[in-house]
Design an enzyme around this catalytic site. Structure first.
Site, mmCIF file in Angstrom:
data_model
loop_
_atom_site.group_PDB
_atom_site.id
_atom_site.type_symbol
_atom_site.label_atom_id
_atom_site.label_comp_id
_atom_site.label_asym_id
_atom_site.label_seq_id
_atom_site.Cartn_x
_atom_site.Cartn_y
_atom_site.Cartn_z
ATOM 1 N N HIS A 79 0.848 -1.188 0.000
ATOM 2 C CA HIS A 79 0.000 0.000 0.000
ATOM 3 C C HIS A 79 0.887 1.243 0.000
ATOM 4 O O HIS A 79 2.104 1.149 0.203
ATOM 5 C CB HIS A 79 -0.941 0.000 1.216
ATOM 6 C CG HIS A 79 -0.239 -0.047 2.527
ATOM 7 N ND1 HIS A 79 -0.174 -1.167 3.303
ATOM 8 C CD2 HIS A 79 0.463 0.903 3.181
ATOM 9 C CE1 HIS A 79 0.517 -0.923 4.397
ATOM 10 N NE2 HIS A 79 0.924 0.334 4.343
HETATM 11 C C1 T46 Z 1 2.770 0.767 6.861
HETATM 12 C C2 T46 Z 1 3.543 -0.469 7.058
HETATM 13 C C3 T46 Z 1 5.009 -0.221 7.164
HETATM 14 C C4 T46 Z 1 -4.379 -0.751 13.510
HETATM 15 O O1 T46 Z 1 -5.485 -0.997 14.055
HETATM 16 N N1 T46 Z 1 -3.675 0.328 13.904
HETATM 17 C C5 T46 Z 1 -2.478 0.628 13.357
HETATM 18 O O2 T46 Z 1 -1.849 1.626 13.757
HETATM 19 C C6 T46 Z 1 -1.963 -0.207 12.307
HETATM 20 C C7 T46 Z 1 -0.624 0.113 11.640
HETATM 21 C C8 T46 Z 1 -2.696 -1.279 11.923
HETATM 22 N N2 T46 Z 1 -3.876 -1.549 12.519
HETATM 23 C C9 T46 Z 1 -4.613 -2.743 12.119
HETATM 24 C C10 T46 Z 1 -5.204 -2.702 10.727
HETATM 25 C C11 T46 Z 1 -5.137 -4.148 10.274
HETATM 26 O O3 T46 Z 1 -6.291 -4.810 10.710
HETATM 27 O O4 T46 Z 1 -3.713 -3.843 12.135
HETATM 28 C C12 T46 Z 1 -3.950 -4.710 11.055
HETATM 29 C C13 T46 Z 1 -2.705 -4.884 10.208
HETATM 30 O O5 T46 Z 1 -2.433 -3.670 9.505
HETATM 31 P P1 T46 Z 1 -1.863 -3.660 8.006
HETATM 32 O O6 T46 Z 1 -2.407 -4.800 7.259
HETATM 33 O O7 T46 Z 1 -2.083 -2.287 7.453
HETATM 34 O O8 T46 Z 1 -0.300 -3.909 8.294
HETATM 35 P P2 T46 Z 1 0.905 -3.827 7.267
HETATM 36 O O9 T46 Z 1 2.046 -4.483 7.940
HETATM 37 O O10 T46 Z 1 0.554 -4.284 5.916
HETATM 38 O O11 T46 Z 1 1.240 -2.240 7.137
HETATM 39 C C14 T46 Z 1 1.692 -1.508 8.263
HETATM 40 C C15 T46 Z 1 0.979 -0.161 8.353
HETATM 41 O O12 T46 Z 1 -0.444 -0.375 8.331
HETATM 42 C C16 T46 Z 1 1.338 0.781 7.252
HETATM 43 O O13 T46 Z 1 0.907 2.083 7.565
HETATM 44 O O14 T46 Z 1 3.255 1.711 6.249
HETATM 45 O O15 T46 Z 1 3.097 -1.268 8.171
#
Ligand code: T46
Length: 137
Positions: free
Chosen positions: A49
């Site tokens: 993303h």
């Molecule tokens: C990024 C990369 C480096 C939350 O509830 N609060 C939060 O602050 C974050 C970061 C995530 N979440 C929840 C949303 C999803 O249900 O945690 C779950 C996993 O998040 P996501 O799939 O977005 O995780 P990554 O590892 O793909 O991405 C993350 C960050 O979301 C993003 O901003 O830049 O790490």
């Protein structure tokens, strides 16, 4: 594409190392949120993303991982393995994290609180968003 990797000051002595990070001093923005990921299963890739406004610093405080950055025109891979190195990830940058070592802890210092509407999770939409931004500039 210019990669900005910070080398943070280490306060080392015979007890070990300590790194201190202050917003707007060591980190180029006000830190509104800290989150970290660990226990990443082997072979897993995360991210896929971009963010419309969010800026971040990624620090692999334990273990190692790779970060692919893609600005729509160019891609670069950065290896993070030092707890005193921070990769700056600006807005409008597609990111993918992969090759996590078993013991990897990837910490992120973010300029914004969590807001799903700031995410672009589709690559085609990301390219279209960049085009729109260029037209506005
Ligand atoms: C990024 C990369 C480096 C939350 O509830 N609060 C939060 O602050 C974050 C970061 C995530 N979440 C929840 C949303 C999803 O249900 O945690 C779950 C996993 O998040 P996501 O799939 O977005 O995780 P990554 O590892 O793909 O991405 C993350 C960050 O979301 C993003 O901003 O830049 O790490």
């Amino acid at each position: 594409m210019q990669i900005v990797k910070y080398q943070f000051q280490q306060h080392g002595d015979n007890r070990g190392q300590l790194v201190s990070l202050e917003e707007c001093v060591d980190i180029p923005f006000k830190i509104k949120r800290v989150y970290y990921m660990y226990d990443t299963a082997g072979g897993v890739s995360r991210g896929f993303h971009a963010h419309k406004t969010l800026e971040q610093i990624l620090i692999c405080i334990h273990g190692s991982c790779k970060i692919l950055l893609d600005n729509g025109a160019e891609k670069k891979v950065v290896y993070l393995e030092k707890p005193y190195e921070g990769l700056y990830v600006p807005n409008n940058m597609w990111r993918e994290m992969y090759d996590f070592s078993e013991d990897a802890v990837l910490m992120c210092l973010a300029s914004e609180v969590y807001n799903e509407s700031d995410y672009i999770r589709n690559y085609e939409e990301f390219l279209m968003f960049l085009e729109e931004q260029e037209k506005k500039a």
